[in-house]
Structure formats: C-alpha cells, structure tokens
Design an enzyme around this catalytic site. Sequence first.
Site, PDB file in Angstrom:
ATOM      1  N   ASP A 195       0.711  -1.160  -0.072  1.00  8.52           N
ATOM      2  CA  ASP A 195      -0.025  -0.019  -0.093  1.00  8.52           C
ATOM      3  C   ASP A 195       0.949   1.312   0.025  1.00  8.52           C
ATOM      4  O   ASP A 195       1.770   1.379   0.835  1.00  8.52           O
ATOM      5  CB  ASP A 195      -1.032  -0.242   1.210  1.00  8.52           C
ATOM      6  CG  ASP A 195      -1.987   1.370   1.370  1.00  8.52           C
ATOM      7  OD1 ASP A 195      -1.670   2.000   0.323  1.00  8.52           O
ATOM      8  OD2 ASP A 195      -2.616   1.234   2.391  1.00  8.52           O
ATOM      9  N   LYS A 208       9.148  10.757  15.377  1.00  8.94           N
ATOM     10  CA  LYS A 208       9.209   9.760  16.359  1.00  8.94           C
ATOM     11  C   LYS A 208      10.252  10.042  17.605  1.00  8.94           C
ATOM     12  O   LYS A 208       9.858  10.020  18.594  1.00  8.94           O
ATOM     13  CB  LYS A 208       9.299   8.369  15.976  1.00  8.94           C
ATOM     14  CG  LYS A 208       8.214   7.780  15.224  1.00  8.94           C
ATOM     15  CD  LYS A 208       8.189   6.282  15.021  1.00  8.94           C
ATOM     16  CE  LYS A 208       6.811   5.930  14.778  1.00  8.94           C
ATOM     17  NZ  LYS A 208       6.750   4.501  14.493  1.00  8.94           N
ATOM     18  N   THR A 229      13.689   3.736   1.772  1.00  6.95           N
ATOM     19  CA  THR A 229      14.320   4.796   2.596  1.00  6.95           C
ATOM     20  C   THR A 229      15.737   5.125   1.648  1.00  6.95           C
ATOM     21  O   THR A 229      16.615   5.976   2.081  1.00  6.95           O
ATOM     22  CB  THR A 229      14.686   4.472   3.893  1.00  6.95           C
ATOM     23  OG1 THR A 229      15.842   3.474   3.901  1.00  6.95           O
ATOM     24  CG2 THR A 229      13.214   4.061   4.688  1.00  6.95           C
ATOM     25  N   SER A 250      17.834  -0.330  14.491  1.00  2.00           N
ATOM     26  CA  SER A 250      18.423   0.801  14.433  1.00  2.00           C
ATOM     27  C   SER A 250      17.419   1.920  14.799  1.00  2.00           C
ATOM     28  O   SER A 250      18.197   2.770  15.320  1.00  2.00           O
ATOM     29  CB  SER A 250      18.826   0.827  12.892  1.00  2.00           C
ATOM     30  OG  SER A 250      17.621   1.283  12.118  1.00  2.00           O
ATOM     31  N   GLU A 294      29.774   7.856   3.972  1.00  2.00           N
ATOM     32  CA  GLU A 294      29.814   6.348   3.878  1.00  2.00           C
ATOM     33  C   GLU A 294      29.581   5.752   2.840  1.00  2.00           C
ATOM     34  O   GLU A 294      29.525   4.513   2.861  1.00  2.00           O
ATOM     35  CB  GLU A 294      28.766   6.095   5.143  1.00  2.00           C
ATOM     36  CG  GLU A 294      27.367   6.057   4.984  1.00  2.00           C
ATOM     37  CD  GLU A 294      26.348   5.531   6.160  1.00  2.00           C
ATOM     38  OE1 GLU A 294      26.056   6.426   6.919  1.00  2.00           O
ATOM     39  OE2 GLU A 294      26.190   4.460   6.168  1.00  2.00           O
ATOM     40  N   HIS A 299      18.729  14.004  12.241  1.00  2.00           N
ATOM     41  CA  HIS A 299      18.924  13.156  11.359  1.00  2.00           C
ATOM     42  C   HIS A 299      17.611  12.562  10.816  1.00  2.00           C
ATOM     43  O   HIS A 299      17.065  12.138  11.616  1.00  2.00           O
ATOM     44  CB  HIS A 299      20.096  12.026  11.950  1.00  2.00           C
ATOM     45  CG  HIS A 299      20.232  10.968  10.959  1.00  2.00           C
ATOM     46  ND1 HIS A 299      20.783  11.366   9.650  1.00  2.00           N
ATOM     47  CD2 HIS A 299      20.029   9.663  10.860  1.00  2.00           C
ATOM     48  CE1 HIS A 299      20.891  10.112   8.912  1.00  2.00           C
ATOM     49  NE2 HIS A 299      20.639   9.342   9.757  1.00  2.00           N
ATOM     50  N   ASN A 336      17.023   9.322   2.249  1.00  2.00           N
ATOM     51  CA  ASN A 336      18.035   9.460   3.124  1.00  2.00           C
ATOM     52  C   ASN A 336      19.359   9.790   2.266  1.00  2.00           C
ATOM     53  O   ASN A 336      19.736   9.477   1.311  1.00  2.00           O
ATOM     54  CB  ASN A 336      18.398   7.943   3.651  1.00  2.00           C
ATOM     55  CG  ASN A 336      19.164   8.098   4.990  1.00  2.00           C
ATOM     56  OD1 ASN A 336      19.752   9.227   5.300  1.00  2.00           O
ATOM     57  ND2 ASN A 336      19.219   6.945   5.740  1.00  2.00           N
ATOM     58  N   CYS A 381      26.501   7.853   9.413  1.00  2.00           N
ATOM     59  CA  CYS A 381      25.670   9.217   8.850  1.00  2.00           C
ATOM     60  C   CYS A 381      26.062  10.354  10.109  1.00  2.00           C
ATOM     61  O   CYS A 381      25.939  11.417   9.849  1.00  2.00           O
ATOM     62  CB  CYS A 381      24.014   9.034   9.158  1.00  2.00           C
ATOM     63  SG  CYS A 381      23.519   7.626   8.037  1.00  2.00           S
ATOM     64  N   SER A 440      24.955   5.286  12.893  1.00  2.00           N
ATOM     65  CA  SER A 440      24.800   3.878  13.234  1.00  2.00           C
ATOM     66  C   SER A 440      26.288   3.519  13.594  1.00  2.00           C
ATOM     67  O   SER A 440      27.188   3.782  13.238  1.00  2.00           O
ATOM     68  CB  SER A 440      24.332   2.810  12.197  1.00  2.00           C
ATOM     69  OG  SER A 440      22.995   3.388  12.039  1.00  2.00           O
TER      70      SER A 440
HETATM   71  N1  CAA Z   1      -0.774   3.074   5.857  1.00  2.00           N
HETATM   72  C1  CAA Z   1      -0.176   3.923   6.874  1.00  2.00           C
HETATM   73  N2  CAA Z   1       0.825   3.523   7.612  1.00  2.00           N
HETATM   74  C2  CAA Z   1       1.043   2.408   7.361  1.00  2.00           C
HETATM   75  C3  CAA Z   1       0.691   1.347   6.534  1.00  2.00           C
HETATM   76  C4  CAA Z   1      -0.386   1.939   5.794  1.00  2.00           C
HETATM   77  N3  CAA Z   1      -0.957   0.996   4.720  1.00  2.00           N
HETATM   78  N4  CAA Z   1       1.306   0.120   6.476  1.00  2.00           N
HETATM   79  C5  CAA Z   1       2.236   0.299   7.480  1.00  2.00           C
HETATM   80  N5  CAA Z   1       2.179   1.314   8.179  1.00  2.00           N
HETATM   81  C6  CAA Z   1       2.907   1.810   9.030  1.00  2.00           C
HETATM   82  C7  CAA Z   1       3.288   0.984   9.930  1.00  2.00           C
HETATM   83  O1  CAA Z   1       2.560   0.838  11.055  1.00  2.00           O
HETATM   84  C8  CAA Z   1       4.521   1.573  10.650  1.00  2.00           C
HETATM   85  O2  CAA Z   1       4.353   2.378  11.326  1.00  2.00           O
HETATM   86  P1  CAA Z   1       4.940   2.692  13.155  1.00  2.00           P
HETATM   87  O3  CAA Z   1       6.425   2.670  13.085  1.00  2.00           O
HETATM   88  O4  CAA Z   1       4.538   3.848  13.594  1.00  2.00           O
HETATM   89  O5  CAA Z   1       4.450   1.386  13.696  1.00  2.00           O
HETATM   90  C9  CAA Z   1       5.238   2.351   9.527  1.00  2.00           C
HETATM   91  O6  CAA Z   1       4.395   2.324   8.623  1.00  2.00           O
HETATM   92  C10 CAA Z   1       6.493   1.168   8.777  1.00  2.00           C
HETATM   93  O7  CAA Z   1       5.856   0.157   8.710  1.00  2.00           O
HETATM   94  P2  CAA Z   1       7.069  -1.119   9.232  1.00  2.00           P
HETATM   95  O8  CAA Z   1       7.348  -1.018  10.561  1.00  2.00           O
HETATM   96  O9  CAA Z   1       6.196  -2.534   8.787  1.00  2.00           O
HETATM   97  O10 CAA Z   1       8.022  -1.049   8.164  1.00  2.00           O
HETATM   98  P3  CAA Z   1       9.375  -2.114   7.712  1.00  2.00           P
HETATM   99  O11 CAA Z   1       9.584  -2.753   8.899  1.00  2.00           O
HETATM  100  O12 CAA Z   1       8.885  -2.620   6.446  1.00  2.00           O
HETATM  101  O13 CAA Z   1      10.576  -1.194   7.348  1.00  2.00           O
HETATM  102  C11 CAA Z   1      12.208   0.201   8.556  1.00  2.00           C
HETATM  103  C12 CAA Z   1      10.630   0.025   8.453  1.00  2.00           C
HETATM  104  C13 CAA Z   1      12.586  -1.017   9.210  1.00  2.00           C
HETATM  105  C14 CAA Z   1      12.612   1.377   9.503  1.00  2.00           C
HETATM  106  C15 CAA Z   1      12.918   0.144   7.254  1.00  2.00           C
HETATM  107  O14 CAA Z   1      12.497   1.089   6.572  1.00  2.00           O
HETATM  108  C16 CAA Z   1      14.302   0.236   7.658  1.00  2.00           C
HETATM  109  O15 CAA Z   1      15.071  -0.939   7.534  1.00  2.00           O
HETATM  110  N6  CAA Z   1      15.038   1.622   7.158  1.00  2.00           N
HETATM  111  C17 CAA Z   1      16.511   1.485   7.176  1.00  2.00           C
HETATM  112  C18 CAA Z   1      17.035   1.640   8.429  1.00  2.00           C
HETATM  113  C19 CAA Z   1      16.913   2.964   9.054  1.00  2.00           C
HETATM  114  O16 CAA Z   1      16.432   4.071   8.517  1.00  2.00           O
HETATM  115  N7  CAA Z   1      16.969   3.234  10.356  1.00  2.00           N
HETATM  116  C20 CAA Z   1      16.768   4.458  11.102  1.00  2.00           C
HETATM  117  C21 CAA Z   1      17.515   4.630  12.237  1.00  2.00           C
HETATM  118  S1  CAA Z   1      19.217   4.237  12.010  1.00  2.00           S
HETATM  119  C22 CAA Z   1      19.759   5.501  11.104  1.00  2.00           C
HETATM  120  O17 CAA Z   1      19.178   6.650  11.157  1.00  2.00           O
HETATM  121  C23 CAA Z   1      20.915   5.554  10.461  1.00  2.00           C
HETATM  122  C24 CAA Z   1      20.736   5.793   8.587  1.00  2.00           C
HETATM  123  O18 CAA Z   1      20.747   6.842   8.318  1.00  2.00           O
HETATM  124  C25 CAA Z   1      20.329   4.532   8.164  1.00  2.00           C
END
Ligand code: CAA
Length: 390
Positions: free
Chosen positions: A29, A242, A152, A201, A79, A233, A276, A111, A309
């Site tokens: 979605d 958040k 992302t 993360s 990085e 960041h 990102n 980062c 990270s």
């Molecule tokens: N409509 C509205 N919202 C929806 C939806 C829909 N149809 N379907 C899902 N969502 C929401 C979920 O409820 C969730 O919200 P909450 O977090 O509030 O619960 C959100 O969308 C994301 O959904 P998921 O948690 O299921 O997503 P995911 O597990 O597939 O992926 C992630 C999320 C793990 C962060 C992924 O994007 C990821 O691995 N990203 C890379 C790592 C990252 O960016 N980490 C951030 C911290 S580390 C850092 O900052 C260093 C860096 O730059 C990498």
Amino acid sequence: MNIGVDRISFCTSNYFVDLKTLAHARSVDPDKYYVGIGQEKMGIPPPDEDVVTLAASAAYPLMRDGELGDVELLLFATETGIDQSKAAGIYVHGLLDMSPRCRTVELKQACYSGTAALQLAIGFVARNPQKKALVLSSDIARYELGSPGEATQGCGAVAMLVSANPRLVAIEPECGYYTEDVMDFWRPNYRSEALVDGKYSTMVYIHALLESWKQYADQTGRTLADFDRFCYHIPFTKMAEKAHQKLARKLKVEIGKDEMLALLEESLRYSRITGNCYTASMYVGLASLLDTAEEDLTGKRIGLYSYGSGCVGEFFSGVVQPGYREFLYADQHRNLLDNRTELTYQQYEDIYNYGVPTDAGEYVFPQYKTGPFRFSGISQHKREYESLVE
Ligand code: CAA
C-alpha cells in the site's frame, strides 16, 4: 567570537523514483511509504553520478560566488567511500580549482561524520579566525532490492562554509555526545548495499538521542522550551517525528501533533522528496528549514541531533543570524527539486544494477547527468571526472 555555518548549499540527483511506483512493484500500500515512513520520493543517482560529483555540485555555487578563497581545510564526510586510500575530497578540490594550500581529508562514522567534520572545522576556525573550512557531506543510500530499507534510499550532498562571524547559523559551544559499540547498520568493504537491523536501528537512534540530550542539558540547563525549531538526522521523516515525541515524553513535556509539526515540519520538506542522504541528511534538513520557513528565524535557537549507526549520536544547537535570508541558495534548491526527471520502475532497476566496472579496462559512461560535474568513466582503475561548466 561566533563560529558556524556561513553558507549552505545542497545538491541531489536529477532523477527520482516516486514511492507509489515502488509500492506498486512491491505490492505494498503506497500509504505505508507516504504516511507510515513519511517518504514520497527517493533520489536515484545515474551511473555518471557519485559522491564526488554530488559534493562538487553542492559546492559549485560557493566557487562561483568566490567564497572558497580563504578555505584551508576541506573535510569530506561520507559512508559511500569510493576508494580505500584516496580522500574523495581531493577530487572535489581539483574540480573546484581550489588553492593547493589546503588540508584535505575524508571522515567516516556512518551518518554522523558530517557533524564530526563540522565540529572539527569549528575548532580549526577558532584557532585561525581569518581562515575558513569547507565541510562536504555526500552520500548515496543503497539497500537491497525488495528489502525493508529499500523505500528509504536516496542521495544528496551538502556543502557548508564554516567561518568566524557566520552569516547563517552560529553554532553554540555546548554539545552532548554518545558512543556505543552496536551493530544496527553497517556495510562491509566487500558490499555495495548496507546491512541493517531496521527496528533495532530505530531504537538505538533514540537511545543515543536521550543520552546525548542528557549531557547537553546538564551543560546548558536548557529545556525543550528554549528551542524554536529542531533538526534531526532524517533516515525517513517519520523517524525524526518519533524521536522528538520520545524525547518530549522522556522529559514529561506534553506535545500535540500540530505543535510538533511547527517545530519540525520545515526541516523535513526536502528529505521527504530526496530520501536518506546519510551524512548530509541532517544538513539537508537545516537547508530545508532555513530556505522554506515563512517566519523570519533571526535569533531563533535550533536544536540539532546527528546520529550515525554503529553508533555515535550528538545533540548541539545553533542560533540563526540576522540577515541570513540574503545568503541562502533557496531558489537554486527549489529549482533543482522541481526539475528532476521521474524514473519508471524498470529504469530504476537498470540503474540500480549498472555497477561500476572493477577491472583495468577503459570505460566511458553514458551521459545522464546535467552538470556541473559528471563521473565520465574509468581508465585502468582511475576515476575520471568531467566539468560541464564553461
Ligand atoms: N498506511 C499507513 N501506515 C502504514 C501502512 C499503511 N498502509 N502500512 C504500514 N504502515 C506503518 C506501520 O504501522 C509503521 O508505523 P509505526 O512505525 O508507527 O509502527 C510504518 O508504516 C513502517 O511500517 P513497518 O514497521 O512495517 O516497516 P518495515 O519494517 O517494513 O520498515 C524500517 C521500517 C525497518 C525502519 C525500514 O524502513 C528500514 O530498515 N530502514 C532502514 C534503516 C533505518 O533507516 N533506520 C533508522 C535508524 S538508523 C539511522 O538513522 C542511520 C541511517 O541513516 C540508516
């Protein structure tokens, strides 16, 4: 003496993928991306774009405006390193025709290293108030196709001139920082895509924020009420929202959705459509805030949280300087973001799989990029760059 950011210029790729296109290809979605993680587009670098061309393009307006004459320190944070030995900043130094009387070095800590570079540059200027430093943060965020991180992805670079009596933002001396050895996100030398424990993360990002804030608050006695805006960041914009909610909750401060958006939203506008940019990400947020805030931010205090990270976090602050609007590149940034070319899913996958050659042959890359600099080819393992400016 105030020291801080005197000019800030940002660049991203001319190409992007709309996350609705990705959502369709992944049978997801689109609101998961648009609403759930708060991202709409991701910048995709074509084969003739890399961290050097992104950074050189970000810094080009500074060169054009004659701002680089007093620069004697060039720090390149990334990085997405392109060489285990040579600093990417040296290519940029050449493309920008900078003075040889310059210290140039590359910094790495995920980062976070853009902030390490900024703080080191401030130390340099404190010792040499007549001199300036150029801080370049440049990255290409790349995850495996079909992985949770894929949506992302993004790319971009920020060039910041650091000087005494800065025209944009004076960085305040106090800061809280935090280091802990964790494996939340990393990229071994033999991989071109990051490995990430995504949910973990996000938890470490917040833990490092709370720890960094604690030290900052101990030093300054400040509370959240002492800030007019925040820049976090931004791996994806929802992460910044958040994080601020968690910090407020920890400090037992009630904060409604509207109030939070008033503190953060302007800083998230660019990232929502670039994706990102790792080391550049928080500074893309700073440019977005300064460029797009309708309110005059003069005298306003901005809270900045940088996270890399692995991990290192740092909370610090800056105060916006009188007359800052005259020295922004807001029109240029808007123009860049409004005139990008959208890719189809197939074009995205083809570019993703292009791969830089690793043998000693001669390669000339097709021209996608529209200047001012492009990565034109590789000859016997040596990268070649081309200037497209007259
Ligand atoms: N409509 C509205 N919202 C929806 C939806 C829909 N149809 N379907 C899902 N969502 C929401 C979920 O409820 C969730 O919200 P909450 O977090 O509030 O619960 C959100 O969308 C994301 O959904 P998921 O948690 O299921 O997503 P995911 O597990 O597939 O992926 C992630 C999320 C793990 C962060 C992924 O994007 C990821 O691995 N990203 C890379 C790592 C990252 O960016 N980490 C951030 C911290 S580390 C850092 O900052 C260093 C860096 O730059 C990498």
